[in-house]
Design a protein around this motif. Sequence first.
Motif, short mmCIF file in Angstrom:
data_model
loop_
_atom_site.label_atom_id
_atom_site.label_comp_id
_atom_site.label_asym_id
_atom_site.label_seq_id
_atom_site.Cartn_x
_atom_site.Cartn_y
_atom_site.Cartn_z
N ALA A 65 0.83 -1.21 0.00
CA ALA A 65 0.00 0.00 0.00
C ALA A 65 0.86 1.25 0.00
CB ALA A 65 -0.92 -0.01 1.21
N GLN A 66 1.97 1.23 0.77
CA GLN A 66 2.87 2.38 0.81
C GLN A 66 3.51 2.61 -0.55
OE1 GLN A 66 5.37 1.05 4.01
NE2 GLN A 66 4.25 2.24 5.55
N LEU A 67 3.91 1.53 -1.21
CA LEU A 67 4.53 1.66 -2.53
C LEU A 67 3.52 2.18 -3.56
CD1 LEU A 67 6.72 -1.56 -2.60
CD2 LEU A 67 7.54 0.80 -2.53
N LYS A 68 2.28 1.70 -3.49
CA LYS A 68 1.25 2.19 -4.41
C LYS A 68 1.02 3.68 -4.19
CE LYS A 68 -1.38 -2.05 -5.22
NZ LYS A 68 -2.66 -2.73 -5.03
N ALA A 69 0.98 4.10 -2.93
CA ALA A 69 0.78 5.53 -2.63
C ALA A 69 1.95 6.34 -3.17
CB ALA A 69 0.63 5.73 -1.12
N HIS A 70 3.16 5.81 -3.02
CA HIS A 70 4.34 6.51 -3.52
C HIS A 70 4.29 6.64 -5.05
CE1 HIS A 70 8.43 7.97 -3.73
NE2 HIS A 70 8.75 6.99 -4.55
N ILE A 71 3.89 5.57 -5.72
CA ILE A 71 3.78 5.59 -7.18
C ILE A 71 2.75 6.64 -7.61
CG2 ILE A 71 2.96 4.27 -9.17
CD1 ILE A 71 4.29 1.80 -7.84
N LEU A 72 1.59 6.66 -6.95
CA LEU A 72 0.56 7.65 -7.29
C LEU A 72 1.08 9.07 -7.07
CD1 LEU A 72 -2.62 5.92 -5.80
CD2 LEU A 72 -2.03 6.22 -8.22
N ASP A 73 1.84 9.27 -6.00
CA ASP A 73 2.39 10.59 -5.71
C ASP A 73 3.38 11.02 -6.79
OD1 ASP A 73 2.79 12.90 -4.03
OD2 ASP A 73 4.70 12.02 -3.39
N LYS B 10 2.77 14.52 -13.64
CA LYS B 10 1.70 15.12 -14.42
C LYS B 10 1.67 16.64 -14.21
CE LYS B 10 -3.23 14.59 -15.46
NZ LYS B 10 -3.37 15.93 -15.93
N GLU B 11 1.85 17.06 -12.96
CA GLU B 11 1.88 18.50 -12.67
C GLU B 11 3.03 19.16 -13.42
OE1 GLU B 11 2.13 19.18 -8.47
OE2 GLU B 11 0.18 18.29 -8.08
N ALA B 12 4.18 18.53 -13.40
CA ALA B 12 5.34 19.08 -14.10
C ALA B 12 5.09 19.11 -15.59
CB ALA B 12 6.58 18.26 -13.77
N SER B 13 4.48 18.08 -16.10
CA SER B 13 4.18 18.01 -17.53
C SER B 13 3.15 19.08 -17.91
CB SER B 13 3.64 16.62 -17.88
OG SER B 13 3.20 16.58 -19.20
N ASP B 14 2.11 19.22 -17.08
CA ASP B 14 1.09 20.23 -17.35
C ASP B 14 1.70 21.64 -17.29
OD1 ASP B 14 -0.76 18.25 -17.64
OD2 ASP B 14 -1.73 18.56 -15.69
N GLY B 15 2.55 21.87 -16.35
CA GLY B 15 3.20 23.17 -16.23
C GLY B 15 4.07 23.46 -17.42
N LYS B 16 4.77 22.46 -17.90
CA LYS B 16 5.63 22.63 -19.07
C LYS B 16 4.79 22.92 -20.31
CE LYS B 16 9.31 20.31 -21.60
NZ LYS B 16 10.06 19.08 -21.81
N THR B 17 3.68 22.20 -20.44
CA THR B 17 2.80 22.39 -21.60
C THR B 17 2.23 23.80 -21.59
OG1 THR B 17 2.24 20.04 -21.55
CG2 THR B 17 0.77 21.47 -22.79
N LYS B 18 1.78 24.27 -20.44
CA LYS B 18 1.21 25.62 -20.34
C LYS B 18 2.26 26.67 -20.70
CE LYS B 18 -2.33 24.50 -16.96
NZ LYS B 18 -2.72 24.54 -15.58
N THR B 19 3.48 26.47 -20.25
CA THR B 19 4.56 27.42 -20.56
C THR B 19 4.82 27.43 -22.06
OG1 THR B 19 5.55 26.95 -18.42
CG2 THR B 19 6.96 28.01 -20.05
N GLU B 20 4.86 26.23 -22.66
CA GLU B 20 5.10 26.16 -24.11
C GLU B 20 3.96 26.81 -24.88
OE1 GLU B 20 5.54 22.01 -24.76
OE2 GLU B 20 7.61 21.93 -24.06
N GLU B 21 2.72 26.60 -24.43
CA GLU B 21 1.57 27.19 -25.12
C GLU B 21 1.60 28.69 -25.03
OE1 GLU B 21 -1.82 25.41 -23.30
OE2 GLU B 21 -1.60 23.52 -24.35
N SER B 22 1.92 29.23 -23.87
CA SER B 22 1.92 30.68 -23.71
C SER B 22 3.07 31.32 -24.47
CB SER B 22 1.97 31.05 -22.23
OG SER B 22 3.18 30.61 -21.65
#
Length: 56
Positions: A24-32, A38-50
């Motif tokens: 369960a701890q490993l699954k939580a770590h993977i999800l984190d 995903k946050e980093a990817s979304d932030g990069k995409t927004k920067t590229e779009e702008s």
Amino acid sequence: MQISSENYITVLTEQIKALTIENAQLKAHILDVEAKAKEASDGKTKTEESSSQPTE
């Protein structure tokens, strides 16, 4: 050394509990990590779009 069947079952049960918790701890770590990626990817995409939008 011989172990009684009751003791053997108790030991196996404790090991299963420990592995279940670790799983369960490993699954939580993977999800984190996935969420952070995903946050980093979304932030990069927004920067590229702008930066690709023309300024008027």
